[in-house]
Design an enzyme around this catalytic site. Structure first.
Site, PDB file in Angstrom:
ATOM      1  N   GLU A  56       0.874  -1.185   0.000  1.00 41.45           N
ATOM      2  CA  GLU A  56       0.000   0.000   0.000  1.00 41.45           C
ATOM      3  C   GLU A  56       0.903   1.224   0.000  1.00 41.45           C
ATOM      4  O   GLU A  56       1.715   1.407   0.915  1.00 41.45           O
ATOM      5  CB  GLU A  56      -0.933  -0.041   1.209  1.00 41.45           C
ATOM      6  CG  GLU A  56      -1.929  -1.182   1.138  1.00 41.45           C
ATOM      7  CD  GLU A  56      -2.700  -1.219  -0.176  1.00 41.45           C
ATOM      8  OE1 GLU A  56      -3.165  -0.162  -0.635  1.00 41.45           O
ATOM      9  OE2 GLU A  56      -2.811  -2.314  -0.764  1.00 41.45           O
ATOM     10  N   CYS A  77      -1.425   9.414   3.569  1.00 42.57           N
ATOM     11  CA  CYS A  77      -1.467   9.003   2.163  1.00 42.57           C
ATOM     12  C   CYS A  77      -2.758   9.493   1.521  1.00 42.57           C
ATOM     13  O   CYS A  77      -2.843   9.665   0.315  1.00 42.57           O
ATOM     14  CB  CYS A  77      -1.373   7.489   2.065  1.00 42.57           C
ATOM     15  SG  CYS A  77      -2.666   6.667   2.990  1.00 42.57           S
TER      16      CYS A  77
HETATM   17  N1  LIG Z   1      -1.620   3.518   1.022  1.00 45.16           N
HETATM   18  C1  LIG Z   1      -1.611   3.489   2.339  1.00 45.16           C
HETATM   19  O1  LIG Z   1      -2.438   2.849   2.994  1.00 45.16           O
HETATM   20  C2  LIG Z   1      -0.565   4.278   3.072  1.00 45.16           C
HETATM   21  C3  LIG Z   1      -0.710   4.489   4.444  1.00 45.16           C
HETATM   22  C4  LIG Z   1       0.269   5.221   5.113  1.00 45.16           C
HETATM   23  C5  LIG Z   1       1.346   5.733   4.427  1.00 45.16           C
HETATM   24  N2  LIG Z   1       1.451   5.528   3.105  1.00 45.16           N
HETATM   25  C6  LIG Z   1       2.572   6.085   2.356  1.00 45.16           C
HETATM   26  O2  LIG Z   1       3.769   5.893   3.091  1.00 45.16           O
HETATM   27  C7  LIG Z   1       4.703   6.923   2.776  1.00 45.16           C
HETATM   28  C8  LIG Z   1       5.247   7.528   4.052  1.00 45.16           C
HETATM   29  O3  LIG Z   1       5.826   6.535   4.829  1.00 45.16           O
HETATM   30  P1  LIG Z   1       7.391   6.319   4.951  1.00 45.16           P
HETATM   31  O4  LIG Z   1       8.085   7.626   4.784  1.00 45.16           O
HETATM   32  O5  LIG Z   1       7.622   5.547   6.204  1.00 45.16           O
HETATM   33  O6  LIG Z   1       7.677   5.391   3.687  1.00 45.16           O
HETATM   34  P2  LIG Z   1       9.024   4.597   3.330  1.00 45.16           P
HETATM   35  O7  LIG Z   1       8.768   3.876   2.071  1.00 45.16           O
HETATM   36  O8  LIG Z   1      10.195   5.480   3.416  1.00 45.16           O
HETATM   37  O9  LIG Z   1       9.168   3.546   4.539  1.00 45.16           O
HETATM   38  C9  LIG Z   1       8.163   2.620   4.825  1.00 45.16           C
HETATM   39  C10 LIG Z   1       8.784   1.436   5.540  1.00 45.16           C
HETATM   40  O10 LIG Z   1       9.659   0.780   4.625  1.00 45.16           O
HETATM   41  C11 LIG Z   1      10.923   0.591   5.249  1.00 45.16           C
HETATM   42  N3  LIG Z   1      11.931   0.509   4.202  1.00 45.16           N
HETATM   43  C12 LIG Z   1      12.589   1.516   3.593  1.00 45.16           C
HETATM   44  N4  LIG Z   1      13.414   1.019   2.661  1.00 45.16           N
HETATM   45  C13 LIG Z   1      13.266  -0.331   2.668  1.00 45.16           C
HETATM   46  C14 LIG Z   1      13.826  -1.411   1.922  1.00 45.16           C
HETATM   47  N5  LIG Z   1      14.732  -1.214   0.957  1.00 45.16           N
HETATM   48  N6  LIG Z   1      13.442  -2.661   2.198  1.00 45.16           N
HETATM   49  C15 LIG Z   1      12.510  -2.892   3.155  1.00 45.16           C
HETATM   50  N7  LIG Z   1      11.960  -1.913   3.903  1.00 45.16           N
HETATM   51  C16 LIG Z   1      12.321  -0.661   3.648  1.00 45.16           C
HETATM   52  C17 LIG Z   1      11.040   1.765   6.190  1.00 45.16           C
HETATM   53  O11 LIG Z   1      12.019   1.516   7.163  1.00 45.16           O
HETATM   54  C18 LIG Z   1       9.635   1.822   6.742  1.00 45.16           C
HETATM   55  O12 LIG Z   1       9.458   0.863   7.760  1.00 45.16           O
HETATM   56  C19 LIG Z   1       3.936   7.923   1.936  1.00 45.16           C
HETATM   57  O13 LIG Z   1       4.249   7.711   0.589  1.00 45.16           O
HETATM   58  C20 LIG Z   1       2.480   7.566   2.218  1.00 45.16           C
HETATM   59  O14 LIG Z   1       1.596   7.956   1.209  1.00 45.16           O
HETATM   60  C21 LIG Z   1       0.535   4.796   2.411  1.00 45.16           C
HETATM   61  N1  LIG Z   2      -6.494   5.451   6.345  1.00 50.48           N
HETATM   62  C1  LIG Z   2      -6.108   6.827   6.502  1.00 50.48           C
HETATM   63  C2  LIG Z   2      -4.885   7.160   5.744  1.00 50.48           C
HETATM   64  C3  LIG Z   2      -3.720   6.244   5.933  1.00 50.48           C
HETATM   65  C4  LIG Z   2      -2.520   6.790   5.242  1.00 50.48           C
HETATM   66  O1  LIG Z   2      -1.753   7.559   5.666  1.00 50.48           O
HETATM   67  C5  LIG Z   2      -7.211   7.751   6.044  1.00 50.48           C
HETATM   68  O2  LIG Z   2      -8.204   7.285   5.507  1.00 50.48           O
HETATM   69  O3  LIG Z   2      -7.057   8.958   6.196  1.00 50.48           O
END
Ligand SMILES: NC(=O)c1ccc[n+]([C@@H]2O[C@H](COP(=O)([O-])OP(=O)(O)OC[C@H]3O[C@@H](n4cnc5c(N)ncnc54)[C@H](O)[C@@H]3O)[C@@H](O)[C@H]2O)c1
Ligand SMILES: N[C@@H](CCC=O)C(=O)O
EC number: 1.2.1.88
Length: 515
Positions: free
Chosen positions: A286, A320
């Protein structure tokens, strides 16, 4: 008897008693700052010399806690323990596994303000956002527990004369949970307990930004009676152990939430069959969003402005789901923009560990600098209508920022900023509103503010996002009510908090017996 699922209520911080109780929780947590936290492997607490140090984003000199870093050897130990734990954990009935989650939910509910206060310190969350994060974590435990009990019954399929057919679900094997920092309790909790209640041991590698609140989850699950080895806590530097966790030949699934770049990398690596691996890995990824609210010419314009402002600036746009694009019909563009600026002027920004403010800091220096750079890009691409200030003298503060008159293809209308920055664009008619809404590579959330039923009906099928909202903002999905997950480069559309989610971590089996 297990009661039907209802979502955990939010705390009303206008109530003085609630405020006082939350202040007491903040004080308690403050007295516990700066401690050391271990890895947890096979129930054993392991302290290493190398630490992740979490600081309060509101006050970068305040250390929240130091968390031991796992090495690749620790990952091997945790995977061995997970394989051993699988032998018994998979034999627990779905009801018995669900009970661990009910108990853990009760533990967290009793200490709800304390968990939220840790979120305030570890992630810089404002009080109401921290409260929502804790409530969502409780919801994930309550919801997935009930879902597993249902799935445990298997599904009805057809028999024929002389033939009995059964269809049921079983665990897959150990896997890895890799969550982001922005829902540092809710997403960590949901993405960990879902595979666990399905019968699979999990290695949890929390975000390096928020490892302390993740440890609190591990403690709660342990207290609730989760057997040793079922959950290993392996925080670490993603550069050192990230690929190793994903590539490991015993990793059956990777349950990832985070950025597009990391998600794509994990997807690609997990596709490779490693030596000694005799199954295909499953990946739930995600990822990011570039979420849009569109405003029609026939719409409640106060509702439009309120939806844009709260979806763009709640938790400083670090969701996100955050609205980073407002696409407005030309007839109402000026009015919606003006109303949005007026609402934004009233937002308070400050240290969330001291005050009940609307917006706190962003998570760290790197993120502040990234947002600051995008604000400069925005000044070239459009007109700065409000905000634009940043202040990293004590914490990582970015003020709510509005750009207007942007080209829909401008970088700040296409790239995920993950900060309190929203861009406004004008459209000629509803066709163009929809075209612009769909013109990014993401497809996570969106909202339409309109009183025109035929336009809403078109958007239902033509606005390509996983979570679409009518006449409200585009954030704040609730477990069991708005299953969550995106299309396109926003991810695998796993629909967290929904009825299909647990199947990502289960194998369906058909057994046929001839009489
Ligand atoms: N779609 C969703 O449900 C959702 C929800 C929350 C956040 N997000 C997204 O998450 C992002 C913000 O979170 P972030 O800054 O922690 O993201 P990120 O991708 O930098 O990190 C996410 C996780 O991945 C790990 N990670 C980083 N590099 C890795 C690798 N090479 N191998 C394995 N693990 C690795 C990090 O340590 C962390 O635990 C934004 O893009 C946001 O939109 C999406
Ligand atoms: N589930 C949350 C978003 C999660 C991502 O950052 C919302 O619906 O706002």
């Amino acid at each position: 008897m297990v009661l039907p699922f209802i979502h955990e209520p939010f705390t009303d911080f206008k109530d003085e008693t609630n405020q006082k109780e939350f202040e007491a929780a903040l004080k308690k947590v403050k007295s516990e700052l700066g401690k050391d936290y271990p890895l947890v492997i096979n129930g054993e607490k392991i302290y290493t010399d190398d630490k992740l140090v979490s600081v309060n984003p509101s006050n970068k000199n305040q250390v929240v806690g130091s968390v031991s870093k796992a090495t690749t050897q620790h990952v091997d130990q945790a995977m061995k323990a997970a394989n051993e734990a699988l032998k018994t954990w998979r034999t627990w009935t779905p009801e018995e596994r669900a009970e661990v989650l009910y108990r853990a939910a009760a533990i967290v509910r009793r200490r709800k303000h304390e968990f939220s206060a840790w979120l305030v310190y570890d992630a810089g969350k404002p009080w109401d956002q921290a409260d929502g994060d804790t409530a969502e974590g409780i919801d994930f435990m309550e919801y997935y527990a009930r879902e597993m009990v249902e799935l445990g019954k298997g599904k009805e399929i057809n028999d024929r004369v002389g033939e009995n057919n059964t269809y049921f679900y079983q665990p897959m094997g150990p896997g890895v949970t890799i969550p982001p920092w922005n829902f540092a309790f809710a997403i960590v909790c949901g993405t960990t307990v879902a595979p666990i209640v399905a019968g699979n041991p999990v290695l949890l590698k929390p975000s390096e930004n928020t490892p302390v609140i993740a440890y609190k989850l591990v403690e709660a699950l342990e207290e609730a009676g989760l057997p040793k080895g079922v959950l290993s806590f392996v925080p670490g530097d993603p550069k050192e152990i990230g690929d190793y966790l994903v590539d490991h030949p015993q990793t059956h699934f990777v349950n990832f939430t985070g950025s597009r770049a990391t998600g794509v990398r994990i997807m690609e690596r997990a596709a490779k069959v490693q030596e000694g691996q005799n199954f295909l890995k499953r990946v739930v990824a995600e990822m990011g969003g570039k979420d849009t609210i569109i405003v029609d010419n026939d719409a409640d314009l106060d509702l439009a402005a309120d939806s844009i402002v709260n979806s763009a600036f709640g938790f400083s746009g670090q969701k996100c789901s955050a609205c980073s694009r407002a696409i407005i019909h030309k007839d109402v563009y000026d009015e919606v923009l003006e109303k949005s600026i007026e609402l934004t002027k009233a937002l308070t920004v400050g240290n969330t560990s001291e005050d009940n403010v609307y917006m706190g800091p962003v998570v760290n220096q790197k993120q502040l600098e990234k947002i600051r750079d995008y604000i400069e890009v925005g000044k070239d691409e459009g007109v700065l209508a409000y905000g634009g200030e940043t202040d990293d003298s004590e914490g990582y503060f970015v003020h709510p920022t509005i750009f207007k008159d942007l080209d829909p293809k401008a970088r700040i209308m296409q790239e995920e900023i993950f900060g309190p920055v929203v861009g406004f664009t004008k459209a000629e008619n509803f066709d163009e509103l929809l075209d612009i809404a769909n013109n990014t590579e993401y497809g996570l959330t969106g909202a339409v503010i309109s009183n025109n039923r035929s336009h809403l009906n078109r958007a239902r099928y033509e606005f390509h996002v996983g979570n679409l909202y009518f006449n409200r903002g585009c954030t704040a999905a609730i477990v069991g009510y708005q299953p969550f997950g995106g299309f396109k480069m926003s991810g695998t559309d796993s629909k967290a908090g929904g009825p299909d989610y647990l199947q990502h971590f289960l194998e369906a089996k058909t057994v046929t017996e001839k009489f």
